[in-house]
Motif scaffolding. Sequence first.
Motif, PDB file in Angstrom:
ATOM      1  N   ALA A 154     102.519  62.263  11.719  1.00 20.79           N
ATOM      2  CA  ALA A 154     102.575  63.542  10.940  1.00 20.79           C
ATOM      3  C   ALA A 154     102.337  63.456   9.719  1.00 20.79           C
ATOM      4  CB  ALA A 154     103.975  64.489  11.277  1.00 20.79           C
ATOM      5  N   ALA A 155     102.919  62.389   9.078  1.00 21.69           N
ATOM      6  CA  ALA A 155     102.679  62.322   7.610  1.00 21.69           C
ATOM      7  C   ALA A 155     101.382  61.808   7.250  1.00 21.69           C
ATOM      8  CB  ALA A 155     103.747  60.970   7.181  1.00 21.69           C
ATOM      9  N   TYR A 156     100.498  61.267   8.023  1.00 25.91           N
ATOM     10  CA  TYR A 156      99.211  60.944   7.989  1.00 25.91           C
ATOM     11  C   TYR A 156      98.312  62.038   8.177  1.00 25.91           C
ATOM     12  CZ  TYR A 156      94.733  58.841   8.410  1.00 25.91           C
ATOM     13  OH  TYR A 156      93.408  58.378   8.301  1.00 25.91           O
ATOM     14  N   GLU A 157      98.761  62.901   8.917  1.00 27.56           N
ATOM     15  CA  GLU A 157      97.908  64.226   9.065  1.00 27.56           C
ATOM     16  C   GLU A 157      98.059  65.144   8.002  1.00 27.56           C
ATOM     17  OE1 GLU A 157      95.697  64.856  11.316  1.00 27.56           O
ATOM     18  OE2 GLU A 157      95.893  62.919  12.315  1.00 27.56           O
ATOM     19  N   SER A 158      99.177  65.154   7.453  1.00 25.16           N
ATOM     20  CA  SER A 158      99.488  66.021   6.329  1.00 25.16           C
ATOM     21  C   SER A 158      98.816  65.383   4.962  1.00 25.16           C
ATOM     22  CB  SER A 158     101.114  66.047   6.007  1.00 25.16           C
ATOM     23  OG  SER A 158     101.953  66.584   6.984  1.00 25.16           O
ATOM     24  N   VAL A 159      98.693  63.958   4.915  1.00 21.67           N
ATOM     25  CA  VAL A 159      97.878  63.646   3.892  1.00 21.67           C
ATOM     26  C   VAL A 159      96.716  63.914   3.780  1.00 21.67           C
ATOM     27  CG1 VAL A 159      97.172  61.354   2.724  1.00 21.67           C
ATOM     28  CG2 VAL A 159      99.465  61.806   3.419  1.00 21.67           C
ATOM     29  N   LYS A 160      95.900  63.853   5.100  1.00 19.55           N
ATOM     30  CA  LYS A 160      94.541  64.143   5.234  1.00 19.55           C
ATOM     31  C   LYS A 160      94.325  65.712   5.019  1.00 19.55           C
ATOM     32  CE  LYS A 160      92.644  63.155   9.188  1.00 19.55           C
ATOM     33  NZ  LYS A 160      92.545  62.670  10.643  1.00 19.55           N
ATOM     34  N   LEU A 161      95.235  66.558   5.198  1.00 19.07           N
ATOM     35  CA  LEU A 161      95.051  67.846   5.086  1.00 19.07           C
ATOM     36  C   LEU A 161      94.978  68.225   3.357  1.00 19.07           C
ATOM     37  CD1 LEU A 161      94.813  70.862   6.008  1.00 19.07           C
ATOM     38  CD2 LEU A 161      97.370  71.097   6.067  1.00 19.07           C
ATOM     39  N   VAL A 162      95.824  67.500   2.797  1.00 18.73           N
ATOM     40  CA  VAL A 162      96.021  67.728   1.427  1.00 18.73           C
ATOM     41  C   VAL A 162      94.526  67.272   1.008  1.00 18.73           C
ATOM     42  CG1 VAL A 162      97.015  66.652  -0.797  1.00 18.73           C
ATOM     43  CG2 VAL A 162      98.537  67.327   1.051  1.00 18.73           C
TER      44      VAL A 162
END
Length: 320
Positions: A154-162
Amino acid sequence: MAAKGAHITQNEEIKPSLFEVLAADALDTTFYPAIRRVVDFLAAAKPTVFGRCVQFYDELYLLFNGLVQGYYLQRYGGSLAEVFYGLTRQSKGRGEDTFTVRDRNLSFVVLVVLPYVSRKLETHITRWRNDLEDGKSVSAERRALVRLMPFAKAAYESVKLVHYVAYLAGGSTDHSPLLRLLRLSLTYHSEEEESWSLSEVFQGKVRIATVLSTALLRWLELSAFFLQFIEWWQTEANIGDLSKLPTPEAPGLDINASKYAGICPICLQKHIIPTAISVSGYVYCYRCIVMHLQKESKCPVTKYPATINDLIRVYTDDDS
């Protein structure tokens, strides 16, 4: 590509659109399941010939992906998917467009080795999670990984979205945190491809190796386009799985069919919760076959490769 850069000064970077970079990323993830589907069909049709391909598919795909991506990184400075969309990689902060040997090696690790390790880790975590749900003993380190993995993803997907938002807004030249980590960015590929005609081939002006290499690469790129088309068709039309291959005919009865009729081939007793293995059709006690597959990933009778995911519950007249 000259038209793209006709009115761009030397101090400005040619930045691909978000659609192009996301399409390249999506294409990279299409090859693994598409080739897996073909391998699964071959193994179902000829299990004695292609059964091992299913068991070691990740390693075979690692070899295939390594050869393809290694060639494209060395020849064009980008992955197959990136080159398909006319993109290439370049180093940042060096004053000019470069792609060093170090950049190529690190890109190879991210494109080939990292996905392989990630899939293997996901497989192990899934197995450990199932063991925990079944009440089996799991080490503290593995329990911690099982609990932390969803948060890490979830953290990695959030960083990708940013990164996507920043790239779209023009605040970043990197759409991917991995590219930022490697200090690389994507730009348009401007190198002119080598051209030749059939007459030049017959006159001996073009090497046969060049012809074969070009034909192979065009086939790979055409396959990439076809896979993208199928994926779009499935999503837009919603008419089912067009890439599903025909179901092979059921195999005939072998010499063990009558030997194990009505009994479990492992305990040789009447079935308790009868459960069949889809790859072979033999029926076992649920507990017997689960314990066997946890030790050996193959059918006890036919020796076909199998996992717990291949088990099917069989309902009989004795079931209440």
